[in-house]
Design a protein around this motif. Structure first.
Motif, PDB file in Angstrom:
ATOM      1  N   LEU A   1      12.317   4.215   4.758  1.00  0.00           N
ATOM      2  CA  LEU A   1      13.704   4.654   4.840  1.00  0.00           C
ATOM      3  C   LEU A   1      14.461   4.184   3.617  1.00  0.00           C
ATOM      4  O   LEU A   1      14.220   3.081   3.100  1.00  0.00           O
ATOM      5  CB  LEU A   1      14.398   4.092   6.088  1.00  0.00           C
ATOM      6  N   SER A   2      15.377   5.025   3.167  1.00  0.00           N
ATOM      7  CA  SER A   2      16.296   4.577   2.131  1.00  0.00           C
ATOM      8  C   SER A   2      17.245   3.564   2.760  1.00  0.00           C
ATOM      9  O   SER A   2      17.428   3.548   3.988  1.00  0.00           O
ATOM     10  CB  SER A   2      17.087   5.758   1.570  1.00  0.00           C
TER      11      SER A   2
ATOM     12  N   PRO B   1      13.344   5.092  13.795  1.00  0.00           N
ATOM     13  CA  PRO B   1      12.959   5.777  12.553  1.00  0.00           C
ATOM     14  C   PRO B   1      11.686   6.596  12.679  1.00  0.00           C
ATOM     15  O   PRO B   1      11.517   7.594  11.979  1.00  0.00           O
ATOM     16  CB  PRO B   1      12.780   4.617  11.559  1.00  0.00           C
ATOM     17  N   SER B   2      10.781   6.178  13.570  1.00  0.00           N
ATOM     18  CA  SER B   2       9.521   6.918  13.696  1.00  0.00           C
ATOM     19  C   SER B   2       9.720   8.307  14.274  1.00  0.00           C
ATOM     20  O   SER B   2       8.848   9.168  14.167  1.00  0.00           O
ATOM     21  CB  SER B   2       8.548   6.137  14.578  1.00  0.00           C
TER      22      SER B   2
ATOM     23  N   ALA C   1       0.839  -1.201   0.000  1.00  0.00           N
ATOM     24  CA  ALA C   1       0.000   0.000   0.000  1.00  0.00           C
ATOM     25  C   ALA C   1       0.862   1.235   0.000  1.00  0.00           C
ATOM     26  O   ALA C   1       2.012   1.219   0.434  1.00  0.00           O
ATOM     27  CB  ALA C   1      -0.914  -0.007   1.221  1.00  0.00           C
ATOM     28  N   ALA C   2       0.313   2.333  -0.465  1.00  0.00           N
ATOM     29  CA  ALA C   2       1.033   3.605  -0.468  1.00  0.00           C
ATOM     30  C   ALA C   2       1.299   4.027   0.953  1.00  0.00           C
ATOM     31  O   ALA C   2       0.603   3.617   1.881  1.00  0.00           O
ATOM     32  CB  ALA C   2       0.208   4.664  -1.191  1.00  0.00           C
ATOM     33  N   PRO C   3       2.308   4.880   1.188  1.00  0.00           N
ATOM     34  CA  PRO C   3       2.652   5.303   2.540  1.00  0.00           C
ATOM     35  C   PRO C   3       1.472   5.849   3.312  1.00  0.00           C
ATOM     36  O   PRO C   3       1.329   5.604   4.485  1.00  0.00           O
ATOM     37  CB  PRO C   3       3.717   6.380   2.302  1.00  0.00           C
ATOM     38  N   ALA C   4       0.570   6.622   2.664  1.00  0.00           N
ATOM     39  CA  ALA C   4      -0.555   7.215   3.367  1.00  0.00           C
ATOM     40  C   ALA C   4      -1.486   6.141   3.891  1.00  0.00           C
ATOM     41  O   ALA C   4      -2.054   6.237   4.968  1.00  0.00           O
ATOM     42  CB  ALA C   4      -1.322   8.166   2.453  1.00  0.00           C
ATOM     43  N   GLU C   5      -1.656   5.034   3.119  1.00  0.00           N
ATOM     44  CA  GLU C   5      -2.513   3.954   3.556  1.00  0.00           C
ATOM     45  C   GLU C   5      -1.840   3.142   4.641  1.00  0.00           C
ATOM     46  O   GLU C   5      -2.462   2.671   5.576  1.00  0.00           O
ATOM     47  CB  GLU C   5      -2.856   3.052   2.367  1.00  0.00           C
TER      48      GLU C   5
ATOM     49  N   ASP D   1       7.572  11.845  -0.824  1.00  0.00           N
ATOM     50  CA  ASP D   1       6.497  11.178  -0.091  1.00  0.00           C
ATOM     51  C   ASP D   1       6.858  10.964   1.376  1.00  0.00           C
ATOM     52  O   ASP D   1       6.418  10.003   2.010  1.00  0.00           O
ATOM     53  CB  ASP D   1       6.154   9.819  -0.738  1.00  0.00           C
ATOM     54  N   GLY D   2       7.673  11.849   1.946  1.00  0.00           N
ATOM     55  CA  GLY D   2       8.026  11.732   3.359  1.00  0.00           C
ATOM     56  C   GLY D   2       9.094  10.704   3.664  1.00  0.00           C
ATOM     57  O   GLY D   2       9.332  10.352   4.826  1.00  0.00           O
ATOM     58  N   ARG D   3       9.784  10.215   2.619  1.00  0.00           N
ATOM     59  CA  ARG D   3      10.813   9.194   2.829  1.00  0.00           C
ATOM     60  C   ARG D   3      11.959   9.748   3.667  1.00  0.00           C
ATOM     61  O   ARG D   3      12.389  10.887   3.478  1.00  0.00           O
ATOM     62  CB  ARG D   3      11.338   8.699   1.481  1.00  0.00           C
TER      63      ARG D   3
END
Length: 406
Positions: A108-109, A123-124, A84-88, A132-134
């Motif tokens: 995260l890269s 990471p949070s 799912a996309a990050p927002a989901e 996209d907030g990566r």
């Protein structure tokens, strides 16, 4: 069906590249032709897109790794369903976590994940500034640096104080930050060192009264912009045309050295230095002798916009018989530009500043600009260099001569 994702085919002048940024992670859904990774060379940033709808199944080259032309950097499963996309994903319960301990709502890269693990960073807690907030490697470094500059409050429920991660650099508020030099910056450094160590470089100066050019621009800029579909009349177009005319008169300044041979070019390809966040690039105006002032202005504007986005092609920055650099846009009053090899001369423009000047026995306040011409004395004699610079000065102080080529 699994296919290989390969690095682009590099031109002969480019030996290898570096994986700059992965925009998609393994298991994340990709659309056909969607950007998935940037490959940085010593000249440009090349984009690699998804070959079809699907997901990346395996990344074989992480950020910062060196890759060769057409080398396999990842595996791609066409038609596979992605995550799912990050927002989901952010809607998932907070208690769920990925296999490596990072929350699912933070992407995260690879380089950022490795640095976070090494420094026990959650990471949070890191604010992502990537697409996209990566969370990027630099985001993690900034978080570590920020945390080391202020005392960390231990959680009330913590049974024992854990050892604090080693700061990047700290002594009071004397914070240091160490980042690797980009390939572009390293290549720029190499070329500048080559120019200073392998040429007999010398610089000659002159000054030009910019009042005639400024008056011409003031008089015609609105009509010029209207006639040429929004292209603005600047100073660079006239400087390029003046330099083109001067190069015709002094072919040695337009020549280059190839070993023990002198190569005289029967055309004028003028490079225009453009500053970007990653460093200086020099796209080339091909056959400037055939271009109008409007064509020069619109092409330079296009170069500038695409340079800042890393969209210039290698072909657009290859070659060139002469270069113009404008330090005046940053406020430079005088400088000695360094040659752009294998060219043998470079013109430096500077800030326009009003100064008192003696004109026919009277003191007048005029808008003056210092001009600098750095040249290779192995090929160009001082007499030619001075005469070339004087020719540019005379053309600019009487712009009609540019059009009449006299």
């Amino acid at each position: 069906m699994s296919t290989d994702i390969k690095a682009p085919t590099f031109p002969e002048s480019v030996q290898d590249g570096t994986v700059a940024t992965w925009h998609k992670q393994p298991g994340e859904a990709c659309s056909r032709d969607e950007l998935i990774v940037d490959i940085e060379t010593d000249k440009v940033v090349l984009e690699v897109v998804a070959p079809a709808d699907g997901v990346i199944s395996e990344v074989m080259k992480g950020e910062g790794d060196t890759v060769l032309s057409n080398e396999v950097i990842a595996k791609f499963d066409a038609g596979a369903a992605g995550a799912a996309a990050p927002a989901e994903a952010a809607e998932a319960p907070e208690s769920e976590s990925s296999s490596d301990g990072a929350p699912d709502d933070k992407i995260l890269s690879p380089a950022a994940r490795k640095l976070a693990d090494e420094n026990n960073v959650d990471p949070s807690a890191v604010d992502g500034t990537g697409k996209d907030g990566r969370v990027t490697k630099e985001d993690v470094m900034n978080h570590i640096s920020s945390a080391s500059s202020k005392p960390a409050a231990a959680p009330a429920s913590a049974p024992a104080a854990a050892p604090a991660p080693a700061p990047i650099a700290a002594e009071g508020d004397r914070v240091e930050k160490r980042v690797p030099m980009t390939r572009l910056r390293k290549r720029i450094a190499e070329r500048l060192l080559d120019a200073t160590s392998s040429t007999a470089m010398l610089t000659t100066f002159n000054e030009v009264n910019m009042a005639p050019v400024m008056e011409l621009r003031k008089q015609y800029k609105d009509k010029f912009e209207k006639v040429h579909n929004g292209t603005r009349l600047g100073f660079m177009g006239l400087f390029v045309k003046a330099a083109t005319e001067a190069l015709k008169r002094f072919p040695a300044v337009n020549a280059s050295l190839d070993g023990d041979d002198i190569v005289y070019h029967g055309y004028q390809d003028i490079g225009v230095a453009v500053s970007t966040e990653k460093g200086l690039v020099v796209p080339v105006l091909r056959n400037s002798e055939k271009m109008s002032v409007a064509e020069v202005e619109s092409t330079i504007r296009d170069f500038g916009l695409r340079a800042r986005d890393g969209k210039l092609s290698i072909d657009e920055m290859t070659g060139g018989t002469f270069t113009i650099t404008n330090g005046g846009v940053f406020g430079s009053l005088l400088s000695t530009p360094i040659l752009n090899l294998p060219q043998t001369a470079i013109l430096g423009m500077h800030k326009i500043q009003e100064r008192p000047m003696a004109v026919n026995g009277e003191v007048k306040i005029l808008p003056m600009m210092y001009l600098a011409l750095s040249y290779d004395h192995r090929l160009i004699d001082g007499k030619e260099a001075v005469q070339f610079l004087v020719a540019i000065k005379e053309l600019l102080e009487d712009p009609a001569r540019i059009l009449l080529e006299i």
